[in-house]
Motif scaffolding. Structure first.
Motif, PDB file in Angstrom:
ATOM      1  N   GLY A   1      40.463  30.080  45.428  1.00 29.92           N
ATOM      2  CA  GLY A   1      39.390  31.073  45.327  1.00 29.92           C
ATOM      3  C   GLY A   1      38.014  30.473  45.486  1.00 29.92           C
ATOM      4  N   ASP A   2      37.915  29.405  46.297  1.00 28.87           N
ATOM      5  CA  ASP A   2      36.650  28.683  46.434  1.00 28.87           C
ATOM      6  C   ASP A   2      35.536  29.512  47.050  1.00 28.87           C
ATOM      7  OD1 ASP A   2      37.722  26.473  45.267  1.00 28.87           O
ATOM      8  OD2 ASP A   2      38.139  25.399  47.130  1.00 28.87           O
ATOM      9  N   ASN A   3      35.887  30.593  47.763  1.00 25.75           N
ATOM     10  CA  ASN A   3      34.844  31.439  48.356  1.00 25.75           C
ATOM     11  C   ASN A   3      34.378  32.540  47.410  1.00 25.75           C
ATOM     12  OD1 ASN A   3      37.477  32.472  48.696  1.00 25.75           O
ATOM     13  ND2 ASN A   3      36.824  33.830  50.344  1.00 25.75           N
ATOM     14  N   PHE A   4      34.817  32.481  46.148  1.00 28.87           N
ATOM     15  CA  PHE A   4      34.335  33.390  45.110  1.00 28.87           C
ATOM     16  C   PHE A   4      33.737  32.565  43.974  1.00 28.87           C
ATOM     17  CE2 PHE A   4      37.367  36.037  47.329  1.00 28.87           C
ATOM     18  CZ  PHE A   4      36.813  37.306  47.276  1.00 28.87           C
ATOM     19  N   SER A   5      32.730  33.121  43.325  1.00 30.77           N
ATOM     20  CA  SER A   5      32.139  32.440  42.173  1.00 30.77           C
ATOM     21  C   SER A   5      33.096  32.508  40.989  1.00 30.77           C
ATOM     22  CB  SER A   5      30.811  33.096  41.790  1.00 30.77           C
ATOM     23  OG  SER A   5      31.037  34.401  41.269  1.00 30.77           O
ATOM     24  N   ALA A   6      32.811  31.710  39.957  1.00 27.08           N
ATOM     25  CA  ALA A   6      33.661  31.701  38.759  1.00 27.08           C
ATOM     26  C   ALA A   6      33.715  33.090  38.132  1.00 27.08           C
ATOM     27  CB  ALA A   6      33.141  30.678  37.754  1.00 27.08           C
ATOM     28  N   GLY A   7      32.560  33.768  38.080  1.00 29.60           N
ATOM     29  CA  GLY A   7      32.525  35.108  37.511  1.00 29.60           C
ATOM     30  C   GLY A   7      33.317  36.107  38.332  1.00 29.60           C
ATOM     31  N   GLU A   8      33.211  36.020  39.669  1.00 30.03           N
ATOM     32  CA  GLU A   8      33.952  36.927  40.545  1.00 30.03           C
ATOM     33  C   GLU A   8      35.453  36.723  40.418  1.00 30.03           C
ATOM     34  OE1 GLU A   8      30.787  37.689  44.207  1.00 30.03           O
ATOM     35  OE2 GLU A   8      32.077  35.913  44.225  1.00 30.03           O
ATOM     36  N   LYS A   9      35.885  35.468  40.271  1.00 29.49           N
ATOM     37  CA  LYS A   9      37.320  35.201  40.109  1.00 29.49           C
ATOM     38  C   LYS A   9      37.840  35.823  38.816  1.00 29.49           C
ATOM     39  CE  LYS A   9      36.983  30.691  40.989  1.00 29.49           C
ATOM     40  NZ  LYS A   9      37.403  29.285  41.206  1.00 29.49           N
ATOM     41  N   GLN A  10      37.036  35.753  37.756  1.00 31.61           N
ATOM     42  CA  GLN A  10      37.444  36.385  36.504  1.00 31.61           C
ATOM     43  C   GLN A  10      37.545  37.895  36.671  1.00 31.61           C
ATOM     44  OE1 GLN A  10      34.742  35.126  33.470  1.00 31.61           O
ATOM     45  NE2 GLN A  10      35.625  33.100  33.272  1.00 31.61           N
ATOM     46  N   LEU A  11      36.578  38.471  37.389  1.00 31.17           N
ATOM     47  CA  LEU A  11      36.583  39.918  37.603  1.00 31.17           C
ATOM     48  C   LEU A  11      37.793  40.356  38.434  1.00 31.17           C
ATOM     49  CD1 LEU A  11      32.783  40.502  38.243  1.00 31.17           C
ATOM     50  CD2 LEU A  11      34.091  41.296  36.280  1.00 31.17           C
ATOM     51  N   ILE A  12      38.199  39.523  39.406  1.00 31.67           N
ATOM     52  CA  ILE A  12      39.395  39.831  40.189  1.00 31.67           C
ATOM     53  C   ILE A  12      40.625  39.835  39.282  1.00 31.67           C
ATOM     54  CG2 ILE A  12      40.968  38.918  41.951  1.00 31.67           C
ATOM     55  CD1 ILE A  12      38.527  38.060  43.543  1.00 31.67           C
ATOM     56  N   ASN A  13      40.694  38.864  38.377  1.00 30.72           N
ATOM     57  CA  ASN A  13      41.828  38.820  37.447  1.00 30.72           C
ATOM     58  C   ASN A  13      41.839  40.023  36.507  1.00 30.72           C
ATOM     59  OD1 ASN A  13      43.120  36.547  38.372  1.00 30.72           O
ATOM     60  ND2 ASN A  13      42.056  35.149  37.021  1.00 30.72           N
ATOM     61  N   ILE A  14      40.646  40.448  36.076  1.00 27.99           N
ATOM     62  CA  ILE A  14      40.573  41.630  35.217  1.00 27.99           C
ATOM     63  C   ILE A  14      40.990  42.867  36.007  1.00 27.99           C
ATOM     64  CG2 ILE A  14      38.983  43.116  33.928  1.00 27.99           C
ATOM     65  CD1 ILE A  14      37.428  40.537  33.210  1.00 27.99           C
TER      66      ILE A  14
END
Length: 343
Positions: free
Chosen positions: A223-236
């Motif tokens: 998920g390197d093309n997403f920020s840490a916050g965006e990756k969390q939001l995808i998981n949510i």
């Protein structure tokens, strides 16, 4: 890659020296004195470079052997105890959790990390877990997933001792949202399009995904093309698409700004209201709406009550953690304002 580059440099250097040697032989035929002088000067420098490159190539080769040995060791790691190729995803019917005299160690030689934990979590109850660094917060989650096995006592879910379950079935019964989210390579699309878009909209992420390439957006490795916050939001968002009776959250909003944090808390509260939720808190404010708060200290439960009851007590551990977090926040804001003034 570094080893390949160094080896290429070594080969190029070797070829250059062979070409130079050919030129020397030709010059030797024409003018022996000039040829010897050229040969001595050039090789004093070039031979030293060859030795340096050769030394690096040898070092890289030795490191590669170490990596190969490490990989071989990983291939021979035995399965976790209780691992079977079985996946019963519907075994959790209500989401009741009970710790009975539960203690756990990271190894037999070390002290217990959690000790004598006794607590009952009702169906649909929202529990926040707080404590200082090393208090055992994350260990609680690791124990529920049986990444750490019980030293004594047991954990029951809907009356079933989790040690009797195979690990695949156990873990398939939870939604888990972690601070360090990892995404596998693929595209955002996995479920029906409208369901995905709705989940992304609820988490405030749809516009960012649509701006890339919509649901066809390719997720790079990790998920390197997403920020840490965006990756969390995808998981949510993924949790909203496939909700379970139990949701485990480990500092899920640590990399999200305060505004997005409030959005996520509202989504979790509204969309997962029927689930039992255990949140390992990073920000005290994120768990103030919990039904009860567990305060851990040195692996023991020192407080367990509703957040408003704990905040009313000036001597409570939770009240002190709350005040410290707000003092730290005020100091941070003051520092930022000072920086803007100075610069």
């Amino acid at each position: 890659m570094a080893g390949v580059n160094v080896f290429s440099a070594f080969v190029i250097s070797l070829i250059t020296n062979l070409v130079t040697t050919g030129l020397f032989v030709k010059l030797l035929v024409l003018d022996r004195g000039s040829a010897l002088e050229f040969f001595l000067i050039y090789n004093i420098f070039s031979f030293e470079r060859i030795l340096e490159n050769l030394q690096v190539v040898i070092a890289e080769f030795i490191n590669s052997l170490k990596y190969l040995k490490s990989t071989e060791g990983l291939m021979n790691v035995p399965h976790e105890r209780g691992f079977r190729e079985v996946r019963e995803t519907q075994w959790v019917e209500e989401g009741r959790i009970q710790f009975e005299g539960f203690s756990v160690k990271y190894s037999d030689e070390l002290e217990t990390v959690l000790s004598g934990i006794d607590v009952r979590v009702a169906r649909g109850e929202k529990i926040g877990v707080v404590g200082r660094t090393g208090s055992g917060k994350s260990t609680t989650l690791l124990s529920l997933l049986r990444i750490l096995e019980a030293h004594s006592g047991r954990i029951l879910i809907d009356g079933t001792d989790i040690s009797a379950l195979d690990l695949q079935s156990l873990r398939a019964g939870f939604n888990v949202i972690l601070q360090d989210s990892f995404l596998f390579t693929g595209t955002v699309r996995e479920f029906e399009e409208q369901s995905i878009i709705r989940a992304l909209e609820l988490c405030g992420l749809w516009e960012a995904v649509r701006a890339r390439n919509g649901l066809a957006t390719v997720i790079e490795e990790g998920g390197d093309n997403f920020s840490a916050g965006e990756k969390q939001l995808i998981n949510i968002s993924r949790t909203l698409l496939n909700p379970k009776r139990i949701v485990l959250i480990d500092e899920a909003t640590a990399s999200i700004d305060s505004r997005t944090d409030r959005l996520v808390q509202r989504v979790i509260s509204e969309q997962l209201s029927a689930s039992t939720i255990i949140t390992i808190a990073h920000r005290i404010d994120t768990i103030l709406s919990s039904d009860r708060i567990i305060v851990l200290d040195k692996g023991k439960i020192v407080e367990l009550d509703a957040p408003h009851e704990l905040l009313k007590n000036p001597d409570s551990h939770f009240r002190k953690l709350y005040e410290e977090s707000h003092t730290s926040k005020r100091d941070s804001n003051s520092s930022r304002r000072s920086s803007k003034f100075l610069y």
